[in-house]
Design a protein around this motif. Sequence first.
Motif, PDB file in Angstrom:
ATOM      1  N   LEU A  43     -61.111   2.719 -14.639  1.00  0.00           N
ATOM      2  CA  LEU A  43     -59.867   2.706 -14.086  1.00  0.00           C
ATOM      3  C   LEU A  43     -60.137   3.575 -12.780  1.00  0.00           C
ATOM      4  N   ALA A  44     -60.804   4.778 -13.029  1.00  0.00           N
ATOM      5  CA  ALA A  44     -60.792   5.581 -11.890  1.00  0.00           C
ATOM      6  C   ALA A  44     -61.939   5.491 -11.008  1.00  0.00           C
ATOM      7  N   THR A  45     -63.256   4.701 -11.442  1.00  0.00           N
ATOM      8  CA  THR A  45     -64.365   4.652 -10.613  1.00  0.00           C
ATOM      9  C   THR A  45     -64.389   3.174  -9.896  1.00  0.00           C
ATOM     10  N   ALA A  46     -63.644   2.213 -10.692  1.00  0.00           N
ATOM     11  CA  ALA A  46     -63.711   0.858 -10.298  1.00  0.00           C
ATOM     12  C   ALA A  46     -62.601   0.181  -9.308  1.00  0.00           C
ATOM     13  N   ARG A  47     -62.027   1.016  -8.836  1.00  0.00           N
ATOM     14  CA  ARG A  47     -60.724   0.947  -7.567  1.00  0.00           C
ATOM     15  C   ARG A  47     -61.246  -0.231  -6.736  1.00  0.00           C
ATOM     16  N   SER A  48     -62.460  -0.134  -6.244  1.00  0.00           N
ATOM     17  CA  SER A  48     -62.824  -1.150  -5.197  1.00  0.00           C
ATOM     18  C   SER A  48     -63.198  -2.482  -5.664  1.00  0.00           C
ATOM     19  N   ALA A  49     -63.547  -2.692  -6.953  1.00  0.00           N
ATOM     20  CA  ALA A  49     -64.047  -3.949  -7.756  1.00  0.00           C
ATOM     21  C   ALA A  49     -63.038  -4.804  -7.714  1.00  0.00           C
ATOM     22  N   SER A  50     -63.306  -6.184  -7.911  1.00  0.00           N
ATOM     23  CA  SER A  50     -62.192  -7.379  -8.041  1.00  0.00           C
ATOM     24  C   SER A  50     -61.623  -7.177  -9.230  1.00  0.00           C
ATOM     25  N   PRO A  51     -60.335  -7.713  -9.516  1.00  0.00           N
ATOM     26  CA  PRO A  51     -59.735  -7.590 -10.772  1.00  0.00           C
ATOM     27  C   PRO A  51     -60.512  -8.175 -11.914  1.00  0.00           C
ATOM     28  N   PRO A  52     -61.066  -9.328 -12.154  1.00  0.00           N
ATOM     29  CA  PRO A  52     -61.971  -9.742 -12.875  1.00  0.00           C
ATOM     30  C   PRO A  52     -63.137  -8.974 -13.490  1.00  0.00           C
ATOM     31  N   LEU A  53     -63.745  -8.205 -12.207  1.00  0.00           N
ATOM     32  CA  LEU A  53     -64.657  -7.183 -12.665  1.00  0.00           C
ATOM     33  C   LEU A  53     -64.069  -5.935 -13.437  1.00  0.00           C
ATOM     34  N   VAL A  54     -62.943  -5.522 -12.918  1.00  0.00           N
ATOM     35  CA  VAL A  54     -62.185  -4.551 -13.682  1.00  0.00           C
ATOM     36  C   VAL A  54     -61.952  -4.734 -15.082  1.00  0.00           C
ATOM     37  N   ALA A  55     -61.639  -5.795 -15.244  1.00  0.00           N
ATOM     38  CA  ALA A  55     -61.353  -6.410 -16.594  1.00  0.00           C
ATOM     39  C   ALA A  55     -62.343  -6.249 -17.547  1.00  0.00           C
ATOM     40  N   LEU A  56     -63.391  -6.893 -16.844  1.00  0.00           N
ATOM     41  CA  LEU A  56     -64.737  -7.079 -17.671  1.00  0.00           C
ATOM     42  C   LEU A  56     -65.092  -5.505 -18.000  1.00  0.00           C
ATOM     43  N   ALA A  57     -65.027  -4.670 -17.002  1.00  0.00           N
ATOM     44  CA  ALA A  57     -65.460  -3.379 -17.296  1.00  0.00           C
ATOM     45  C   ALA A  57     -64.685  -2.623 -18.486  1.00  0.00           C
TER      46      ALA A  57
END
Length: 546
Positions: A274-288
């Motif tokens: 959550l702290a490092t993937a702020r710029s990623a798209s929501p699907p990629l955040v969910a994936l991560a």
Amino acid sequence: MSGAAPTGVARLKTLIRAQERRQGARLLAAAVSAALVSAAAVLLLGVSGWFITASALAGLAGSAAAYSFNFMIPSALIRFLAIVRTGSRYGERVTGHDAALKALAALRPQLFEGVARGPATRALALAGGEASARMVQDVDAVQNRFVRLSAPWGAGAGLVAGVALAALAGWPTALAVLAASALGVLAAAIVGRRMAEPAGRAVQAASGDLKTQFAAFAAAAPELQAYGVKGWAVERLAECGAVLERATERLASAGGWIMLTQSVAMALAILGVLATARSASPPLVALAILAAVTTVESAGALLTAFRHKGAVEAAVERLGDLLDEAEPTPTQTLSPALGLSAVDLTLTPPQRLAVTGSSGAGKTTLIERWMHLRAPLPGEATLGGSDAADVSPDAARALFAYAPQQAVLLAGTVRENLKLALPTADDEALWAALEDADLAERIRAAPAGLNAPLGENGARLSGGERRRLGLARAYLRPAPWLVLDEPTEGLDAATEARVLDRLTRRLEHTGQGLILVSHRPAPLALCDTTLVVSGLAADGAVQMSA
């Protein structure tokens, strides 16, 4: 020292490594399957999270976006990963446990041989419950070593897959998942070493003590009832049970702390994403996020190995004790000449030696030293012209057929107990030995005859019948010397006369020599030489006169 003999633990570890090499193909298959399970699980959950989130966003974007969204490829990939995970899990369990069971099936006979070929004093010092605990419980604990060999592969594959998926959201995210997973494993290893290992060792020891006490009290049940001390025995067992319970609670507590480290690592991984993937798209955040969760979970088998490590190491040490001080394989064949330097006496078959003396003087000790059932003293006796202390145990024992005062009988049949002395003996030889021991009529009267079960240590026979069955077993062993320790003790006069008459005829037929320990006049009358044992000297030597 480089020339020092390896310890029993080192020898056992060598045997285990040999089994690992022998089962290498199965263990490799288990490791590959474990890697596939972890990788597929991480990819499955990560892709599923991405797919669900992307599908939801496509639906919210309107019908045009929903119709243009490719559902087929992600769906097919998810099904494929689910099949791979399920099939690999089955393959890991089958191949891993198959390798472990085959390895243990090979190790148990080697361990039993270590007990049988080792110093007799050590084997005889093992209580029944302790021997059972080591050969069953400790060997089963070693099974965990084989089953858990695939754990590092699974954890490694899960880590690689999780970091790769997290990298889709950015390298900082991947590094956060990697750091959280590594921190979780490190913390679990520390907890395992400081808490789980001592507790696991305590569980193995306490379980062995409980089994030893239970076996001893079960064997002495009639005496405990007769003397009214059953309550005391129950209290002793309860004390042993309480020790085991406390050790088990400590091990369970350690397991809880290990699981806590995994939960903390999982939380740190999610926070890192959550702290490092702020710029990623929501699907990629969910994936991560889901990749981070499953990456930490993929180390579960490794954490379980940390929990069981102490028990496995304790089991290896306890089993290694059975292999310590292994005796060399004999290379010599001895002549049956028996020499006693203290009385300047040398005997050869078919001579007959009577060993007499007061109770506790050392008669049984003396003859058991000749047979290496006790450690022989240098200079006390010679076998085949060599000092008995320098002769290998197997070579010495090959000279003697021994019927001890208290013959130990297996919980098997009459046939099985007799064939311990001569596995190739046919029924004719078995019946002949029973006839000479005046026991054939009793066995023929049993419904199963030679196949009649004896019960635990011959419980279905009387004391005199057990003694005569031990005598019949000694008759079957083709050795130059027949050694009988109180063979007619407890027999009535008529039975004793029949046994001795048949013994005389058997000796005349076989040409064997006789070494007979007894207090009774009738057996002693069979012998032409008498050795009087008067006690043990300060250095342990048996004092004797001829």
